[in-house]
Design a protein around this motif. Structure first.
Motif, PDB file in Angstrom:
ATOM      1  N   GLN A   1     -10.211  38.489 -12.741  1.00 41.25           N
ATOM      2  CA  GLN A   1      -9.302  39.560 -12.359  1.00 41.25           C
ATOM      3  C   GLN A   1      -8.773  40.272 -13.613  1.00 41.25           C
ATOM      4  O   GLN A   1      -8.850  41.491 -13.716  1.00 41.25           O
TER       5      GLN A   1
ATOM      6  N   PHE B   1      -6.971  45.951  -5.937  1.00 46.81           N
ATOM      7  CA  PHE B   1      -7.222  45.863  -7.365  1.00 46.81           C
ATOM      8  C   PHE B   1      -6.752  47.113  -8.101  1.00 46.81           C
ATOM      9  O   PHE B   1      -6.117  47.035  -9.130  1.00 46.81           O
TER      10      PHE B   1
ATOM     11  N   LYS C   1     -11.281  33.052 -10.654  1.00 49.72           N
ATOM     12  CA  LYS C   1     -10.791  34.326 -10.107  1.00 49.72           C
ATOM     13  C   LYS C   1      -9.719  34.911 -11.006  1.00 49.72           C
ATOM     14  O   LYS C   1      -9.718  36.108 -11.284  1.00 49.72           O
TER      15      LYS C   1
ATOM     16  N   ASP D   1     -13.259  42.984  -6.712  1.00 52.54           N
ATOM     17  CA  ASP D   1     -12.241  41.995  -6.389  1.00 52.54           C
ATOM     18  C   ASP D   1     -12.828  40.580  -6.437  1.00 52.54           C
ATOM     19  O   ASP D   1     -13.443  40.122  -5.474  1.00 52.54           O
TER      20      ASP D   1
END
Lengths: 241, 251
Positions: B183, A3, B179, B109
């Motif tokens: 994100q 990330f 997701k 995440d």
């Protein structure tokens, strides 16, 4: 942690920060050459680093936080430490002060990098936020009132230049929906997110792009303040509108 | 006597061993997971009623170092969440509260986020609608407007345990489009925090939450009533109960 690895880098900030450190290293070299009584080079570096330590006040300018150094804490620490060692202060004084002055250079660098950033990546320009589009750029519905539409990338590219930043009234948008409609009847003005696009290289701006129901408007949310863009043609295919 | 010639190599070796030991302690991969016996012992620490009939229903690896263990003490159904840290398996949470949870295995995440549950099959619970919601919001400061659209995504999960022969527990990853949204949303929210200090690895405060609406066979809202459910949590809040979603929360 993938990330944070693929996190876009602000290239301007990277350059100005590197230049500032380069300047400080040059400063050490300069004072080292100038001085008759040579200090140990690693001690000079440590003196500079400790000198950087300062009490500073935060100011918000140009959308960033600037730290204005006030009290040279690091320099005082070194002064106190050098008290018991005759001659030491004379040898390392200039390096300690160089560190404190370094704080001001960092302030200048921060302001310069914001100015350059605005110049190179104009914030009222949609291209700053959507500069490249992947093959699989697509819409993700984020609200039950979203319709069965797809993203027409050809139409979007064709009319891209027609998108202009416009002022918007968030209170009006909010109240129109939340005060005038029962929860079950509410239609979101921005029921889609456009994914698979990236901001201009080196801008370091992560973005999330909300798409208006009629396909002619975008809210771009980034680390900058939010921007609202309107275009002339809808880039949505299908649906009732 | 120490010869000065050897001093540096010895010092370097000690430093290297030290770094190696620290790395091993914090970052090395997990050992074999706890045995059923060890798990039962741990469960008994929290539930004194756990007798010899207590059953470990399954051992489900979410990833290499995160494990979900549903268990049953007679007619009480429970969940336990384990993670590997500092060379041992630790308990994150253990409970017999009949509410599904979301486990943010790696809180930064979203692709690691999973829903988990272990629901008693002896109730009228038939299925659940699971939600991710970010409520509509606005913010004005110095004439600069910020508008947050209402985000509301949902998925339906059948509780197959209600047909008795099937499993009472389950693990389901959040859907792909959730997701994708999370994100991008997290990246932007993260970048909005002033780029100060080492502390910004802290997870940003987010207004996104997860909830559920349980239904019986007839489609009526039905919350399973289990007396004396209890739960114990340790460390961070990466495991959250799903909030009860009311009619006025959803659009």
């Amino acid at each position: 942690m993938q990330f944070s690895l693929d996190f876009p880098t602000n290239i301007i900030e990277l350059i100005t920060t590197s230049l500032t450190w380069g300047f400080l290293i040059y400063g050490i070299y300069y004072y080292y050459q100038k001085q008759n009584r040579k200090p140990k080079i690693w001690k000079a570096c440590v003196a500079m680093l400790v000198g950087l330590f300062a009490f500073s006040l935060d100011f918000a300018i140009l959308g960033t936080i600037i730290k204005i150094p006030i009290l040279p804490i690091g320099v005082w620490l070194l002064l106190w430490y050098a008290k018991g060692k005759p001659g030491a202060w004379d040898k390392y004084r200039s390096f300690a002060w160089l560190g404190f002055i370094g704080n001001f250079i960092f302030v200048v660098a921060a302001i310069v990098s914001v100015l350059f950033h605005n110049l190179i990546y104009p914030k009222s320009d949609l291209e700053t936020y959507i500069s490249t589009m992947e093959e699989h750029a697509m819409l993700v519905a984020i609200h039950p009132s979203a319709e069965e539409v797809t993203f027409d990338s050809d139409s979007f590219k064709q009319h891209f230049s027609s998108f202009k930043e416009e002022p918007f009234d968030s209170i009006e948008w909010y109240n129109d929906i939340n005060f005038n409609m029962e929860p079950a009847d509410r239609e979101e003005i921005f029921p889609y997110v456009l994914t698979g696009t990236s901001s201009k290289w080196g801008s370091g701006l992560p973005t999330i792009i909300y798409v208006e129901r009629d396909g002619k408007g975008l809210i771009v949310d980034s680390s900058e303040r939010q921007r609202y863009f309107r275009g002339e043609e809808s880039f949505l295919k299908g649906g009732g509108k | 006597m120490w010869n000065t010639r050897f001093r540096l190599p010895i010092l370097l070796t000690i430093i290297l061993i030290g770094i190696g030991a620290i790395y091993y302690y914090y970052y090395s991969g997990p050992d074999e997971f706890l045995s059923e016996g060890a798990l039962l012992d741990e469960i008994r620490d929290y539930y004194y009623e756990a007798d010899s009939s207590t059953e470990i229903q399954d051992i489900i690896f979410i990833d290499e170092s995160h494990v979900f263990v549903p268990f049953r003490i007679n007619n009480i159904y429970g969940t336990s969440y384990w993670y590997w840290e500092k060379r041992k398996w630790n308990l994150r949470r253990i409970d017999t509260i009949q509410t599904p949870t979301i486990w943010r295995v790696d809180p930064e995440d979203p692709s690691t986020f999973v829903f988990l549950w272990n629901m008693s099959p002896d109730t009228d619970l038939h299925e659940g609608e699971f939600f991710m919601i970010n409520p509509r919001n606005y913010f004005v400061s110095n004439n600069v407007h910020t508008y947050t659209p209402h985000v509301q995504l949902s998925m339906t999960i059948p509780f197959t345990g209600t047909s008795n022969s099937e499993k009472s527990f389950g693990v389901v990853s959040i859907p792909e489009d959730w997701k994708v949204f999370l994100q991008e949303y997290y990246e932007v929210e993260h970048a909005k925090i002033p780029n100060d200090s080492f502390f910004d690895s802290f997870f940003p405060h987010s207004s996104v939450y997860f909830g559920w609406k349980p239904f019986d066979k007839e489609g009526n809202i039905y919350y399973p009533q289990i007396p004396n459910g209890s739960g114990y949590g340790f460390g961070d809040s990466s495991v959250d109960y799903l909030r009860n979603i009311n009619e006025y929360d959803i659009e």
